[in-house]
Design a protein around this motif. Structure first.
Motif, PDB file in Angstrom:
ATOM      1  N   PRO A  11      -6.281  88.585 -22.315  1.00 26.63           N
ATOM      2  CA  PRO A  11      -6.134  87.999 -23.655  1.00 26.63           C
ATOM      3  C   PRO A  11      -7.149  86.929 -24.040  1.00 26.63           C
ATOM      4  CG  PRO A  11      -4.350  87.272 -22.210  1.00 26.63           C
ATOM      5  CD  PRO A  11      -5.146  88.247 -21.434  1.00 26.63           C
ATOM      6  N   ASP A  51      -5.259  87.941 -14.852  1.00 30.53           N
ATOM      7  CA  ASP A  51      -4.411  88.343 -15.982  1.00 30.53           C
ATOM      8  C   ASP A  51      -3.000  87.781 -15.792  1.00 30.53           C
ATOM      9  OD1 ASP A  51      -3.369  89.680 -18.206  1.00 30.53           O
ATOM     10  OD2 ASP A  51      -2.839  91.442 -17.014  1.00 30.53           O
ATOM     11  N   GLU A  52      -2.883  86.455 -15.956  1.00 27.93           N
ATOM     12  CA  GLU A  52      -1.592  85.787 -15.740  1.00 27.93           C
ATOM     13  C   GLU A  52      -1.394  84.757 -16.835  1.00 27.93           C
ATOM     14  OE1 GLU A  52      -2.470  84.187 -11.878  1.00 27.93           O
ATOM     15  OE2 GLU A  52      -2.028  86.051 -10.827  1.00 27.93           O
ATOM     16  N   CYS A  53      -1.563  85.187 -18.091  1.00 31.67           N
ATOM     17  CA  CYS A  53      -1.685  84.251 -19.215  1.00 31.67           C
ATOM     18  C   CYS A  53      -0.325  83.965 -19.860  1.00 31.67           C
ATOM     19  CB  CYS A  53      -2.636  84.844 -20.249  1.00 31.67           C
ATOM     20  SG  CYS A  53      -2.977  83.774 -21.654  1.00 31.67           S
ATOM     21  N   TYR A  55      -0.401  82.518 -22.837  1.00 32.09           N
ATOM     22  CA  TYR A  55      -0.818  82.376 -24.239  1.00 32.09           C
ATOM     23  C   TYR A  55      -0.374  81.017 -24.805  1.00 32.09           C
ATOM     24  CZ  TYR A  55       3.621  85.051 -24.089  1.00 32.09           C
ATOM     25  OH  TYR A  55       4.863  85.501 -23.764  1.00 32.09           O
ATOM     26  N   ILE A  72      -2.620  87.307 -28.131  1.00 37.60           N
ATOM     27  CA  ILE A  72      -1.364  87.622 -27.447  1.00 37.60           C
ATOM     28  C   ILE A  72      -1.675  88.771 -26.477  1.00 37.60           C
ATOM     29  CG2 ILE A  72       1.008  88.413 -27.797  1.00 37.60           C
ATOM     30  CD1 ILE A  72       0.477  85.670 -29.071  1.00 37.60           C
ATOM     31  N   PRO A  73      -1.223  88.690 -25.214  1.00 42.35           N
ATOM     32  CA  PRO A  73      -1.501  89.780 -24.266  1.00 42.35           C
ATOM     33  C   PRO A  73      -1.056  91.133 -24.833  1.00 42.35           C
ATOM     34  CG  PRO A  73      -0.508  87.920 -23.135  1.00 42.35           C
ATOM     35  CD  PRO A  73      -0.465  87.600 -24.596  1.00 42.35           C
ATOM     36  N   LEU A  75       0.468  93.759 -23.861  1.00 48.92           N
ATOM     37  CA  LEU A  75       1.833  94.269 -23.631  1.00 48.92           C
ATOM     38  C   LEU A  75       2.858  93.634 -24.579  1.00 48.92           C
ATOM     39  CD1 LEU A  75       2.073  94.444 -19.735  1.00 48.92           C
ATOM     40  CD2 LEU A  75       1.723  96.319 -21.341  1.00 48.92           C
ATOM     41  N   LEU A  76       2.538  92.497 -25.123  1.00 46.08           N
ATOM     42  CA  LEU A  76       3.478  91.766 -25.984  1.00 46.08           C
ATOM     43  C   LEU A  76       3.121  91.870 -27.460  1.00 46.08           C
ATOM     44  CD1 LEU A  76       3.708  90.467 -23.149  1.00 46.08           C
ATOM     45  CD2 LEU A  76       4.000  88.284 -24.246  1.00 46.08           C
ATOM     46  N   ARG A  77       1.884  92.296 -27.734  1.00 46.36           N
ATOM     47  CA  ARG A  77       1.321  92.154 -29.077  1.00 46.36           C
ATOM     48  C   ARG A  77       2.084  92.961 -30.112  1.00 46.36           C
ATOM     49  NH1 ARG A  77      -4.687  93.542 -28.532  1.00 46.36           N
ATOM     50  NH2 ARG A  77      -4.547  91.985 -26.885  1.00 46.36           N
TER      51      ARG A  77
ATOM     52  N   TYR B 207       5.553  92.032 -18.674  1.00 46.14           N
ATOM     53  CA  TYR B 207       4.429  91.153 -18.357  1.00 46.14           C
ATOM     54  C   TYR B 207       4.951  89.985 -17.525  1.00 46.14           C
ATOM     55  CZ  TYR B 207      -0.016  88.687 -19.142  1.00 46.14           C
ATOM     56  OH  TYR B 207      -1.233  88.056 -18.984  1.00 46.14           O
ATOM     57  N   PHE B 209       3.973  87.185 -16.640  1.00 44.82           N
ATOM     58  CA  PHE B 209       3.790  85.798 -17.047  1.00 44.82           C
ATOM     59  C   PHE B 209       4.217  85.549 -18.498  1.00 44.82           C
ATOM     60  CE2 PHE B 209       1.691  86.325 -13.175  1.00 44.82           C
ATOM     61  CZ  PHE B 209       1.698  85.097 -12.551  1.00 44.82           C
ATOM     62  N   ARG B 330       2.024  91.263 -36.028  1.00 43.19           N
ATOM     63  CA  ARG B 330       3.106  92.192 -36.380  1.00 43.19           C
ATOM     64  C   ARG B 330       3.324  92.249 -37.890  1.00 43.19           C
ATOM     65  NH1 ARG B 330       6.879  93.042 -31.779  1.00 43.19           N
ATOM     66  NH2 ARG B 330       5.447  93.513 -30.096  1.00 43.19           N
TER      67      ARG B 330
END
Lengths: 77, 576
Positions: A11, A51-53, A55, A72-73, A75-77, B207, B209, B330
């Protein structure tokens, strides 16, 4: 045991033209609560090494040249 | 590589919120003491408030609330299971701490006369003080650390506490997370301020983290205290929060509530009377989410433009400022749509619930010379201001202890065993990557420990955790950073086992969703109106036992006792 390397998109993006790590700056590396950023020893520029952010944005806010963008990483975006 | 050896009077582990306050107060108590603040990250940007905080959730301010009212509110919100003396000690010091922070330069919201502008969020009383410019909190603390001449040691992680032959504190063993060196810090007293166990459950995004808590807070202090023989309490009273789905941060109802925002179901209807985070509120949230009226949302789209502008300014510049860019991605505008909410993964945290290391009203644990403050110290619903107040208590108590004790001798056997344990993954380059072990462990936490709690599932969980424990010996680390993560996996596993054992022990349901046992669905005051404690026994096993609740110092009337059980909005009969 056998291992492989997986590619992951990270990210944190560093604008290498703006980054002044080559002048000795390590502000973002020191800011990161998770210690994820590092200076590329060949390019002398900051980059996201792990890759351990979270954000959380200290790296972006504290950068003296606004060289960092935290997304935002994926996977979450 | 030779060990780093340092000798101090007071060692504070964790430089987030409680830690800096503890260190400053220990120095104020006696400036001649050598006080070291040890931090896994950098104290300038560490802990739960790395980007500041958007408000105080538990301000006890004369004219708005009294300490007695606050003690009642927390007693009821935590379903009766509190040592009221600890909550009262916080409440009585709350206003002094706010004034001190105000003098230090923290900006609180004030009205036109200069008084604190307190807002109502809790079910009974009024305790929320917004900090729209709260993003500067860490800078304020850092200035005080420099002024008090606290010795700061960044990028070191404590892996175990060191004990003397009587079982009292003798210091800590540490890992240099940048260079991979092992070290010993001898100390007369130690204060644990390592925050929540926030990397316990796996976020539904997958994720690792993307947690609610700052993921550096892996439960280090819970494991350190446990292995030192300290009592932990209320571990079964998990932390579970209502969060923005996927983003997994607070939305946050405490900020938006006073402006008129509220939690709603998919029809946009209010279903809970009060957005204050409690297990009872989470139970109603869970029922709505899983029932036909879900998903659950935070509704702000009915508010005026200038109100939404103010909310955006607070939410997008404090605590978790990246929520703004999440919503942007989003295409969500608070004016046009509701924020989809979800239930977080489980964690341990006394700042939000009541799972922590047992402390008395002086922040003392049950181990001589060991103190604790902040999210990991069991003072229910203590939040940031409670971390500051107990940080102060801990700093003062630990300084007094250090002044009346000699530096204990170091037990070479403990140091040798710990050096071997900590450095093992570096000598094993061909072993399991810590991230894979962590992923599997935390997925099992979700599968087997997440409420509703089912006995058989938790028993299977313990079997799986035992298998992971066997895997710890085959973990590898290719550099010091990965070694830090490997040692955190040890902490996470300790916390997972504690969560399972404590949850199995309390055979009733309490605290709404936090401890909902399917086979024991009712609250059982006859057998379980007590604290459930957990510690390592002399045989090295995890044991649970009851600790009676001290007589209340503030009595509750029957109506108050039941207040948090009546959170669901009662529908009025439809009018024509």
């Amino acid at each position: 045991m056998p291992m492989t390397l997986n590619r992951v998109s990270v990210p944190v993006t560093v604008n290498e033209d703006a980054c002044i790590a080559d002048k000795g700056c390590t502000v973002c590396v020191e800011s990161c609560p998770l210690d994820l950023l590092a200076i590329d020893l060949l390019k002398k520029k900051a980059f996201m090494k792990y890759d351990e952010c979270w954000y959380c944005l200290p790296c972006e806010k504290d950068c003296p040249t606004q060289a960092i963008r935290v997304d935002i990483p994926y996977l979450l975006r | 590589m030779s060990d780093m050896i340092a000798e101090v009077d007071v060692l504070v582990i964790g430089g987030g919120t409680a830690g800096p306050m503890a260190a400053v107060k220990a120095k104020e108590k006696n400036p001649a003491l050598k006080v070291m603040l040890l931090e896994k990250a950098n104290v300038k940007r560490s802990g739960a408030i790395s980007m500041g905080m958007d408000g105080l959730n538990n301000a006890v301010i004369p004219g708005h609330a009294t300490p007695e009212q606050y003690v009642k509110e927390i007693t009821v919100a935590n379903d009766g299971i509190v040592n009221q003396k600890t909550v009262m000690a916080y409440a009585q010091e709350s206003f002094n701490m706010i004034n001190q922070l105000d003098r230090w330069g923290v900006k609180f919201e004030k009205d036109e006369t200069g008084d604190y502008a307190v807002k109502k969020v809790h079910h009974i009383g009024t305790y929320v003080l917004p900090m729209p410019e709260g993003h500067h909190m860490k800078k304020v603390l850092y200035r005080q650390l420099k002024k008090a001449r606290v010795e700061i040691t960044n990028r070191y992680m404590a892996t175990r506490l060191l004990l003397d032959d009587s079982g009292a504190i003798a210091g800590a063993m540490v890992l240099d997370t940048r260079e991979g060196g092992f070290g010993v810090i001898r100390a007369k007293s130690v204060i644990l301020c390592t925050g929540a166990a926030g990397r316990l459950g796996l976020p539904s995004s997958g994720y690792l983290f993307g947690t609610y808590e700052n993921p550096t807070n892996a439960g280090d202090g819970y494991a350190l205290a446990y292995h030192a023989g300290a009592e932990l309490s209320g571990i079964e009273c998990y932390q579970i929060n209502p969060l923005i789905k996927d983003y997994n941060g607070p939305s946050c109802a405490y900020v938006t509530g006073p402006f008129g925002g509220y939690t709603a179901n998919s029809k946009g209807e209010r279903f809970i009377e009060c957005d204050y985070w409690s297990g009872q509120m989470m139970m109603e949230f869970y029922k709505e989410l899983e029932g036909g009226n879900g998903p659950v949302f935070l509704k702000m789209d009915h508010l005026a433009e200038e109100t939404i502008g103010t909310i955006e300014h607070i939410l997008h510049s404090n605590e978790r400022p990246s929520r703004g860019r999440f919503h942007e991605g989003r295409n969500l505008d608070y004016r046009l749509g509701m924020v989809e909410m979800h239930i977080s993964e489980i964690g341990l945290c006394s700042g939000h619930s009541a799972s922590g290391v047992w402390v008395d009203e002086h922040a003392a644990t049950t181990v001589p010379g060991l103190y604790a403050a902040g999210d990991l110290a069991c003072v229910p619903h203590n939040y940031m201001l409670g971390a500051f107040v107990y940080g102060q208590f801990a700093g003062q108590s630990a300084a007094e202890y250090a002044m009346s004790h000699e530096l204990p001798a170091v037990d070479a056997a403990q140091v040798e065993a710990e050096r071997k344990r900590v450095l093992a993954p570096l000598a094993n380059p061909d072993g399991l990557p810590p991230a894979q072990v962590e992923y599997k462990l935390r997925r099992f936490v979700n599968d087997y420990l997440q409420p509703p709690k089912v006995t058989k599932k938790m028993e299977i969980g313990l079997d799986r955790f035992a298998e992971i424990r066997a895997d710890l010996d085959s973990m590898s680390a290719t550099n010091p950073h990965e070694l830090m993560r490997a040692m955190e996996v040890h902490f996470i596993l300790d916390c997972a086992e504690m969560a399972a054992h404590a949850s199995l022990y309390r055979t009733e349901s309490r605290w709404g969703l936090y401890h909902y046992r399917v086979e024991h669905p009712e609250k059982n005051d006859a057998d379980w109106f007590c604290h459930a404690q957990l510690k390592k026994n002399d045989a090295g096993e995890m044991t649970c036992f009851k600790r009676p609740i001290e007589p209340y110092i503030v009595e509750l009337d029957d109506e108050e006792k039941d207040a948090y059980n009546r959170l669901r909005v009662v529908k009025q009969a439809a009018t024509a």
